[in-house]
Design a protein around this motif. Structure first.
Motif, PDB file in Angstrom:
ATOM      1  N   ASP A   1       0.853  -1.183   0.000  1.00 20.41           N
ATOM      2  CA  ASP A   1       0.000   0.000   0.000  1.00 20.41           C
ATOM      3  C   ASP A   1       0.889   1.234   0.000  1.00 20.41           C
ATOM      4  O   ASP A   1       2.076   1.161   0.327  1.00 20.41           O
ATOM      5  CB  ASP A   1      -0.925   0.016   1.220  1.00 20.41           C
ATOM      6  CG  ASP A   1      -2.238   0.740   0.956  1.00 20.41           C
ATOM      7  OD1 ASP A   1      -2.293   1.590   0.037  1.00 20.41           O
ATOM      8  OD2 ASP A   1      -3.216   0.459   1.651  1.00 20.41           O
ATOM      9  N   PHE A   2       0.323   2.368  -0.362  1.00 21.16           N
ATOM     10  CA  PHE A   2       1.062   3.617  -0.485  1.00 21.16           C
ATOM     11  C   PHE A   2       0.180   4.715   0.088  1.00 21.16           C
ATOM     12  O   PHE A   2      -0.939   4.909  -0.372  1.00 21.16           O
ATOM     13  CB  PHE A   2       1.371   3.887  -1.961  1.00 21.16           C
ATOM     14  CG  PHE A   2       2.320   5.020  -2.193  1.00 21.16           C
ATOM     15  CD1 PHE A   2       3.688   4.816  -2.195  1.00 21.16           C
ATOM     16  CD2 PHE A   2       1.837   6.294  -2.433  1.00 21.16           C
ATOM     17  CE1 PHE A   2       4.572   5.856  -2.436  1.00 21.16           C
ATOM     18  CE2 PHE A   2       2.706   7.350  -2.666  1.00 21.16           C
ATOM     19  CZ  PHE A   2       4.082   7.120  -2.672  1.00 21.16           C
ATOM     20  N   LEU A   3       0.676   5.406   1.099  1.00 21.07           N
ATOM     21  CA  LEU A   3      -0.094   6.451   1.772  1.00 21.07           C
ATOM     22  C   LEU A   3       0.658   7.778   1.671  1.00 21.07           C
ATOM     23  O   LEU A   3       1.885   7.797   1.658  1.00 21.07           O
ATOM     24  CB  LEU A   3      -0.286   6.092   3.244  1.00 21.07           C
ATOM     25  CG  LEU A   3      -0.836   4.694   3.523  1.00 21.07           C
ATOM     26  CD1 LEU A   3      -0.558   4.285   4.951  1.00 21.07           C
ATOM     27  CD2 LEU A   3      -2.314   4.663   3.229  1.00 21.07           C
ATOM     28  N   THR A   4      -0.081   8.875   1.602  1.00 23.85           N
ATOM     29  CA  THR A   4       0.562  10.185   1.563  1.00 23.85           C
ATOM     30  C   THR A   4       0.224  10.973   2.821  1.00 23.85           C
ATOM     31  O   THR A   4      -0.842  10.812   3.409  1.00 23.85           O
ATOM     32  CB  THR A   4       0.134  10.990   0.318  1.00 23.85           C
ATOM     33  OG1 THR A   4      -1.282  11.089   0.286  1.00 23.85           O
ATOM     34  CG2 THR A   4       0.619  10.326  -0.958  1.00 23.85           C
ATOM     35  N   LYS A   5       1.184  11.817   3.221  1.00 27.76           N
ATOM     36  CA  LYS A   5       0.993  12.711   4.360  1.00 27.76           C
ATOM     37  C   LYS A   5       0.319  13.977   3.862  1.00 27.76           C
ATOM     38  O   LYS A   5       0.554  14.376   2.730  1.00 27.76           O
ATOM     39  CB  LYS A   5       2.335  13.079   4.994  1.00 27.76           C
ATOM     40  CG  LYS A   5       3.052  11.921   5.630  1.00 27.76           C
ATOM     41  CD  LYS A   5       4.386  12.415   6.167  1.00 27.76           C
ATOM     42  CE  LYS A   5       5.253  11.293   6.667  1.00 27.76           C
ATOM     43  NZ  LYS A   5       6.553  11.764   7.118  1.00 27.76           N
ATOM     44  N   PRO A   6      -0.448  14.669   4.660  1.00 26.66           N
ATOM     45  CA  PRO A   6      -0.838  14.243   6.007  1.00 26.66           C
ATOM     46  C   PRO A   6      -1.761  13.034   5.934  1.00 26.66           C
ATOM     47  O   PRO A   6      -2.591  12.929   5.021  1.00 26.66           O
ATOM     48  CB  PRO A   6      -1.545  15.458   6.587  1.00 26.66           C
ATOM     49  CG  PRO A   6      -2.056  16.209   5.407  1.00 26.66           C
ATOM     50  CD  PRO A   6      -1.080  15.930   4.287  1.00 26.66           C
TER      51      PRO A   6
ATOM     52  N   THR B   1      -8.533   7.984   9.745  1.00 23.63           N
ATOM     53  CA  THR B   1      -9.714   7.131   9.572  1.00 23.63           C
ATOM     54  C   THR B   1      -9.460   6.138   8.446  1.00 23.63           C
ATOM     55  O   THR B   1      -9.725   4.938   8.584  1.00 23.63           O
ATOM     56  CB  THR B   1     -10.965   7.981   9.267  1.00 23.63           C
ATOM     57  OG1 THR B   1     -11.161   8.900  10.347  1.00 23.63           O
ATOM     58  CG2 THR B   1     -12.195   7.121   9.094  1.00 23.63           C
ATOM     59  N   SER B   2      -8.902   6.619   7.349  1.00 22.73           N
ATOM     60  CA  SER B   2      -8.564   5.759   6.225  1.00 22.73           C
ATOM     61  C   SER B   2      -7.484   4.751   6.621  1.00 22.73           C
ATOM     62  O   SER B   2      -7.557   3.574   6.262  1.00 22.73           O
ATOM     63  CB  SER B   2      -8.086   6.606   5.046  1.00 22.73           C
ATOM     64  OG  SER B   2      -7.645   5.797   3.997  1.00 22.73           O
ATOM     65  N   LEU B   3      -6.477   5.200   7.377  1.00 24.46           N
ATOM     66  CA  LEU B   3      -5.414   4.307   7.830  1.00 24.46           C
ATOM     67  C   LEU B   3      -5.987   3.195   8.703  1.00 24.46           C
ATOM     68  O   LEU B   3      -5.625   2.029   8.548  1.00 24.46           O
ATOM     69  CB  LEU B   3      -4.346   5.080   8.595  1.00 24.46           C
ATOM     70  CG  LEU B   3      -3.202   4.249   9.173  1.00 24.46           C
ATOM     71  CD1 LEU B   3      -2.438   3.516   8.075  1.00 24.46           C
ATOM     72  CD2 LEU B   3      -2.264   5.139   9.980  1.00 24.46           C
ATOM     73  N   LYS B   4      -6.899   3.540   9.586  1.00 28.21           N
ATOM     74  CA  LYS B   4      -7.525   2.547  10.466  1.00 28.21           C
ATOM     75  C   LYS B   4      -8.274   1.491   9.644  1.00 28.21           C
ATOM     76  O   LYS B   4      -8.182   0.300   9.917  1.00 28.21           O
ATOM     77  CB  LYS B   4      -8.478   3.231  11.443  1.00 28.21           C
ATOM     78  CG  LYS B   4      -9.098   2.310  12.442  1.00 28.21           C
ATOM     79  CD  LYS B   4      -9.975   3.080  13.422  1.00 28.21           C
ATOM     80  CE  LYS B   4     -10.666   2.150  14.378  1.00 28.21           C
ATOM     81  NZ  LYS B   4     -11.547   2.863  15.298  1.00 28.21           N
ATOM     82  N   VAL B   5      -8.989   1.925   8.615  1.00 23.49           N
ATOM     83  CA  VAL B   5      -9.718   0.995   7.745  1.00 23.49           C
ATOM     84  C   VAL B   5      -8.727   0.085   7.017  1.00 23.49           C
ATOM     85  O   VAL B   5      -8.931  -1.136   6.949  1.00 23.49           O
ATOM     86  CB  VAL B   5     -10.600   1.766   6.734  1.00 23.49           C
ATOM     87  CG1 VAL B   5     -11.149   0.850   5.658  1.00 23.49           C
ATOM     88  CG2 VAL B   5     -11.724   2.474   7.462  1.00 23.49           C
TER      89      VAL B   5
END
Length: 106
Positions: free
Chosen positions: A65-70, A74-78
């Motif tokens: 997976d690839f996440l961007t800051k900030p 809620t999305s991270l928890k899901v």
């Protein structure tokens, strides 16, 4: 990388920033995917730079997976909940309350 080398096959999930001192998150990802026995841990990459090049490189190296800051927590928890379901209770049984977070989120 030292923690992973000492505790082989204990980590089931690693969240790493791409921009780290000493070793980039992309180098870490490559090392994990090449050196870890299968199944390797789930690796989520985080960056402040949402550019296509970092995304493409992370996916080519095997990021799950690839996440961007900030971060949207809620999305991270899901995503974490979904990932834990994919990993399954057997993998988490001995580590029920411990998920390795390699890089502290800023």
């Amino acid at each position: 990388m030292n923690y992973i080398n000492i505790h082989k096959q204990e980590a089931v999930l690693i969240i790493s920033d791409i921009n780290m001192p000493g070793m980039s998150g992309l180098e870490l990802l490559k090392n994990i995917k090449e050196k870890y026995e299968k199944p390797s841990p789930v690796v989520m990459m985080i960056t402040a730079y949402g550019d296509e090049n970092n995304y493409r490189m992370a996916m080519q190296l095997g990021a799950d997976d690839f996440l961007t800051k900030p971060l949207d927590f809620t999305s991270l928890k899901v995503k974490l909940s979904f990932t834990c379901k994919l990993i399954g209770p057997a993998s988490l049984k001995h580590k029920a309350d411990e998920i390795m977070v390699y890089e502290v989120l800023n």
